[in-house]
Design an enzyme around this catalytic site. Sequence first.
Site, PDB file in Angstrom:
ATOM      1  N   LYS A  11      -3.223  14.124 -16.407  1.00 43.50           N
ATOM      2  CA  LYS A  11      -3.179  15.392 -17.585  1.00 43.50           C
ATOM      3  C   LYS A  11      -1.917  15.108 -18.184  1.00 43.50           C
ATOM      4  O   LYS A  11      -1.503  14.059 -18.953  1.00 43.50           O
ATOM      5  CB  LYS A  11      -3.240  16.731 -17.150  1.00 43.50           C
ATOM      6  CG  LYS A  11      -4.894  16.962 -16.985  1.00 43.50           C
ATOM      7  CD  LYS A  11      -5.565  16.408 -16.032  1.00 43.50           C
ATOM      8  CE  LYS A  11      -6.863  17.116 -15.658  1.00 43.50           C
ATOM      9  NZ  LYS A  11      -7.637  16.209 -14.673  1.00 43.50           N
TER      10      LYS A  11
ATOM     11  N   TYR B  70      -9.968  24.985  -9.054  1.00 46.35           N
ATOM     12  CA  TYR B  70     -10.749  23.745  -9.518  1.00 46.35           C
ATOM     13  C   TYR B  70     -12.204  23.518  -9.264  1.00 46.35           C
ATOM     14  O   TYR B  70     -12.087  23.371  -7.761  1.00 46.35           O
ATOM     15  CB  TYR B  70      -9.619  22.604  -9.666  1.00 46.35           C
ATOM     16  CG  TYR B  70     -10.178  21.356 -10.032  1.00 46.35           C
ATOM     17  CD1 TYR B  70     -10.876  20.977 -11.420  1.00 46.35           C
ATOM     18  CD2 TYR B  70      -9.966  19.999  -9.268  1.00 46.35           C
ATOM     19  CE1 TYR B  70     -11.032  19.814 -11.689  1.00 46.35           C
ATOM     20  CE2 TYR B  70     -10.338  18.883  -9.598  1.00 46.35           C
ATOM     21  CZ  TYR B  70     -10.814  18.822 -10.864  1.00 46.35           C
ATOM     22  OH  TYR B  70     -11.106  17.345 -11.491  1.00 46.35           O
TER      23      TYR B  70
ATOM     24  N   ARG C 239       0.914  -1.133  -0.084  1.00 50.63           N
ATOM     25  CA  ARG C 239       0.037  -0.003   0.127  1.00 50.63           C
ATOM     26  C   ARG C 239       0.780   1.303   0.076  1.00 50.63           C
ATOM     27  O   ARG C 239       0.398   2.312  -0.453  1.00 50.63           O
ATOM     28  CB  ARG C 239      -0.827  -0.095   1.064  1.00 50.63           C
ATOM     29  CG  ARG C 239      -1.896   1.266   1.442  1.00 50.63           C
ATOM     30  CD  ARG C 239      -2.919   0.982   2.254  1.00 50.63           C
ATOM     31  NE  ARG C 239      -2.595   0.661   3.609  1.00 50.63           N
ATOM     32  CZ  ARG C 239      -2.293   1.156   4.721  1.00 50.63           C
ATOM     33  NH1 ARG C 239      -1.915   2.552   4.526  1.00 50.63           N
ATOM     34  NH2 ARG C 239      -1.838   0.420   5.741  1.00 50.63           N
TER      35      ARG C 239
ATOM     36  N   ASP D 264      -1.689  24.143  -7.091  1.00 53.03           N
ATOM     37  CA  ASP D 264      -2.121  23.318  -8.103  1.00 53.03           C
ATOM     38  C   ASP D 264      -1.264  23.523  -9.424  1.00 53.03           C
ATOM     39  O   ASP D 264      -1.720  24.408 -10.092  1.00 53.03           O
ATOM     40  CB  ASP D 264      -3.753  23.181  -8.261  1.00 53.03           C
ATOM     41  CG  ASP D 264      -3.959  22.094  -9.398  1.00 53.03           C
ATOM     42  OD1 ASP D 264      -3.429  21.661 -10.044  1.00 53.03           O
ATOM     43  OD2 ASP D 264      -5.260  21.495  -9.110  1.00 53.03           O
TER      44      ASP D 264
END
Length: 385
Positions: A205, A108, A55, A180
């Site tokens: 992206k 965003y 994990r 961001d």
Amino acid sequence: MKKDTKIARLGRPHAKDRPVAVNPEIVRASTILFPDMDSYDAAGKEKYTTLRYGRHGTQTAFALADAVAELEGGYRAIVMPSGLAAVSASLLAYAKPGTHLLVTDNVYGPTRNLCESYLRPLGVDVEYFAPRTGAEIADLIRPETVAIYCESPGSGTFELQDILAIASVAAPRGIPVMNDNTWATPLLFPSFEKGVDISIHAATKYIVGHSDAMLGLIVCSEATWSTVRNMVGLLGYSTAPDDCYLALRGLRTMGLRLERHQQNALKVARWLEARPEVAAVHYPALESHPDHALWKRDFNGASGLFAFTLKSNDHEAARRFADGLDYFGIGSSWGGFESLITLPHPTRNHEASVDDRVLVRLHVGLEDPDDLIADLAAGLTAQFK
């Protein structure tokens, strides 16, 4: 080492004494086996940067994290399963009941939704500041302010914050600046040179670049690393190694792709500026953009995402315009090789660059820009004569 060389080499195996594959292997694992209890316990002290449990990551995730951290100039990075996961973990690491969080107003949409639907009911005082803000942020800072969250340029209307000025105010107060940086990537905006403490990416992206994997990244300064990494561990986020591999593969060509995205986007944006149907084009690389000088000072280039405002407020005609295009797909996300169109409706507390007129967001892909222009021309002529 120059950035183009770094992007080709970072996160890859290099061995002069034995044959190695060009790309790192995909290591899928939940359980990691140790030879004895001492080595197992020792790994627990560095469980987020070395093999301990699946994990926390395997060699594939560590290779991606190390490559992006070095490329952007950060201390360490954390791979996340999506960009929004990266946003959420970063904010939750600092925003607690009774604290004050400053967030740019052109943020965003899902980030705003997290602030309004979860952080505010949790008892966090979320305050949105004007998208074009610099050192005057000092007037908004309170004793209980725990972070300043930027997005430069911001979603929809693409205003820039003066992050150098914001950081100059925040740093002496010990307040981390988050940004961001998805639009610019580590190549076009050197976050940590500009005073950012936590740089957030929707690696879905431009880093992945092919619209086939969901991924996020948090790049941290040394001072913020433990706080953010511990929160990621508490929340139980884990990222598939196959997606990390796709991101590493996409990373190798990101510099070349971004050059073409900017070249194409500038040609389309300048053409749109001259169209009689268009009121304004929101692209920082254009000389007409209000923040062009700031973009030129701080950025190494522009990506392929921008918006434009039509003179019309006929939103039904805008929907027909989008529906009728051949080369622009309709879909969420951006940053892949393909061109996209959406009709956003940004929420603002402060005065925005748009009003009730139609706002159109384009991601200009890697197609021939003359074809894209012809497509847009036919649609504008048909719907907005």
